[in-house]
Design a protein around this motif. Structure first.
Motif, PDB file in Angstrom:
ATOM      1  N   UNK A   1      88.392 109.874   3.380  1.00  0.00           N
ATOM      2  CA  UNK A   1      87.987 110.942   4.044  1.00  0.00           C
ATOM      3  C   UNK A   1      88.448 110.756   5.571  1.00  0.00           C
ATOM      4  N   UNK A   2      89.287 111.941   5.954  1.00  0.00           N
ATOM      5  CA  UNK A   2      89.996 112.096   7.112  1.00  0.00           C
ATOM      6  C   UNK A   2      89.023 111.820   8.173  1.00  0.00           C
ATOM      7  N   UNK A   3      89.487 111.434   9.465  1.00  0.00           N
ATOM      8  CA  UNK A   3      88.323 111.208  10.583  1.00  0.00           C
ATOM      9  C   UNK A   3      87.827 112.438  10.856  1.00  0.00           C
ATOM     10  N   UNK A   4      88.485 113.879  10.697  1.00  0.00           N
ATOM     11  CA  UNK A   4      87.720 115.027  10.853  1.00  0.00           C
ATOM     12  C   UNK A   4      86.760 115.106   9.875  1.00  0.00           C
ATOM     13  N   UNK A   5      87.023 114.928   8.814  1.00  0.00           N
ATOM     14  CA  UNK A   5      85.749 115.221   7.801  1.00  0.00           C
ATOM     15  C   UNK A   5      84.586 114.183   8.146  1.00  0.00           C
ATOM     16  N   UNK A   6      84.928 113.049   8.517  1.00  0.00           N
ATOM     17  CA  UNK A   6      83.647 111.991   8.892  1.00  0.00           C
ATOM     18  C   UNK A   6      82.823 112.558   9.951  1.00  0.00           C
ATOM     19  N   UNK A   7      83.751 113.000  10.912  1.00  0.00           N
ATOM     20  CA  UNK A   7      83.248 113.726  12.129  1.00  0.00           C
ATOM     21  C   UNK A   7      82.346 114.903  11.874  1.00  0.00           C
ATOM     22  N   UNK A   8      82.969 115.690  10.840  1.00  0.00           N
ATOM     23  CA  UNK A   8      81.837 116.892  10.651  1.00  0.00           C
ATOM     24  C   UNK A   8      80.762 116.507  10.067  1.00  0.00           C
ATOM     25  N   UNK A   9      80.849 115.611   9.046  1.00  0.00           N
ATOM     26  CA  UNK A   9      79.802 115.191   8.337  1.00  0.00           C
ATOM     27  C   UNK A   9      78.850 114.532   9.110  1.00  0.00           C
ATOM     28  N   UNK A  10      79.094 113.747  10.013  1.00  0.00           N
ATOM     29  CA  UNK A  10      78.154 112.870  11.035  1.00  0.00           C
ATOM     30  C   UNK A  10      77.537 113.909  11.934  1.00  0.00           C
ATOM     31  N   UNK A  11      78.214 115.334  12.285  1.00  0.00           N
ATOM     32  CA  UNK A  11      77.612 116.193  13.211  1.00  0.00           C
ATOM     33  C   UNK A  11      76.648 116.881  12.233  1.00  0.00           C
TER      34      UNK A  11
END
Ligand code: PLP
Length: 416
Positions: free
Chosen positions: A196-206
């Motif tokens: 998963x891209x960093x952006x995907x992980x950051x969105x899931x985290x949010x």
């Protein structure tokens, strides 16, 4: 004899049990080409290293010391402290020993975690674990104490040059309602090799923060160890993340050592569950890994031996596949990590289950893709069009297997 509902659920011969016994049977069939299981490679340099490490620990009395004692229910203290120090130095995370618990393999950690966050709640609500992107790890499918504990979503598919593709989380259709108790992703993903891209992980985290639920990241193949990851990916951890790691893919699956990194409340819960379910996690894995940390070898070997080994193997395997099977017949998920290739036979006239049976009849074992969609409620033909293959065996063996695969694909198209 009558079994309880628990007994019935956990003793049934599920699809995966059938498959695992097939794979096991294959192991005993002379000449079988095993591209199915999840065993890590026996990397000669790592095997020699572990042999020497065990000999040293034995000579120093540390091995005997570790097998003659129970560790505490959270796991071996000295290892927890050394690991916390190493991870905070390496990744800058504010981790202390109180943020880590060990389990008997990370598979047991998923049993604990999924049942901790999903199932019937005291207020009568029923919660589920959500996988934002299926295909996902087959081992999650049956760990729920209750039925229907999992829900998953189809990804979007990005077509890439050279017959490759990559899955992405379909955020436009992802619905995370109040019935979701935790979000879970494997990164790198088994079975696809996706990261998963960093952006995907950051969105899931949010999203997880906003919903007040944890984000479980299964890092069995990731950084900093065993480091089987070939793309740029920033590891994520915060007090709302539950990061699961393992010594297995380092080459020590028999040590059954899983590592959970989370906030104190969750670590306390894991520790208490360990106490009830197994008294204490096994002590050999932590004894070996502690020594590896103290010698400065854990990260060094991950970076200098393990990652290059798998990187070279995956490149060799891609070249072999393309020698026999063109992109029009088979697309390949971009391998960004883990130890598998995920093959997509878009226009194959037979299902992946039939292809699996035909390959098995010819002594080649791969895993049909439909097992890897735990909790997917929608019908999706794609689930019948993919296969997972392990690229760990020797290239000569992989080539033999791929020749059979190519013949079976052509046969299926001819018979159309
Ligand atoms: N998570 C993933 C993604 C895996 O592929 C595996 C094993 O194949 C596991 C977890 C479980 O590993 P272990 O229980 O050996 O730590």
């Amino acid at each position: 004899m009558t079994f309880s509902s628990f007994g019935k659920k956990f003793t049934r011969f599920s699809g995966i049990t059938q498959l695992m016994s097939d794979l096991n049977e294959g192991l005993r069939t002379p000449g079988a080409i095993m591209l199915g299981g999840g065993n890590p490679a026996k990397i000669p340099e790592m095997q020699d290293y572990f042999t020497q490490l065990c000999a040293d620990l034995l000579a120093e009395g540390k091995l005997t010391e570790s097998i003659c004692n129970y560790d505490g229910p959270q796991g071996k203290n000295t290892f927890l402290t050394a690991l916390a120090e190493m991870l905070s130095e390496e990744l800058g995370w504010p981790i202390e020993a109180k943020n880590i618990a060990l389990t008997n393999g990370s598979q047991s950690a998923f049993f604990y975690l999924f049942n901790l966050f999903a199932g019937h709640q005291s207020d009568g609500q029923v919660k589920k674990v959500l996988f934002p992107l299926a295909p996902e790890y087959i081992g999650y499918a049956d760990v729920g104490l209750e039925e229907d504990l999992l829900v998953s979503y189809k990804p979007t598919i990005e077509l890439l040059p050279e017959g490759m593709f990559k899955y992405h989380v379909d955020f436009d259709h992802l619905h995370i309602g109040d019935d979701i108790g935790a979000i879970c992703v494997s990164r790198p993903t088994n079975p696809t090799g996706n990261v998963l891209t960093d952006e995907e992980v950051m969105r899931l985290d949010a999203i997880a923060h906003q919903k007040g639920i944890p984000l479980i990241i299964d890092n069995a193949y990731g950084v900093p160890f065993p480091g089987i990851i070939f793309s740029q990916a920033t590891p994520l951890w915060n007090l709302n993340t539950i990061l699961c790691m393992s010594l297995s893919k380092l080459g020590l699956p028999g040590a059954r050592c899983g590592i959970i990194i989370a906030n104190e409340e969750i670590i306390q819960a894991m520790s208490n569950m360990n106490g009830i379910i197994s008294l204490a996690p096994g002590s050999i894995g932590p004894a070996l890994a502690l020594e590896m940390i103290e010698r400065g070898d854990l990260l060094r070997l991950s970076e200098q031996v393990i990652r290059p080994f798998y990187q070279q193997r995956v490149e060799q395997t891609l070249a072999i596949i393309r020698r026999y099977i063109p992109a029009e017949r088979c697309l390949i998920h971009k391998p960004e990590g883990a130890i598998f290739l995920w093959l997509w036979f878009k226009d194959l006239p037979i299902s992946s289950q039939t292809l699996y049976q035909r390959l098995k009849a010819r002594g080649v074992l791969m895993v049909p893709g439909h097992y890897f969609f735990p909790g997917l409620e929608q019908e999706w033909p794609h689930t019948q069009q993919c296969m997972r293959m392990n690229y760990v065996p020797e290239p000569e063996l992989i080539e033999k297997g791929i020749i059979v695969l190519a013949e079976e694909i052509e046969r299926a198209h001819r018979e159309g």
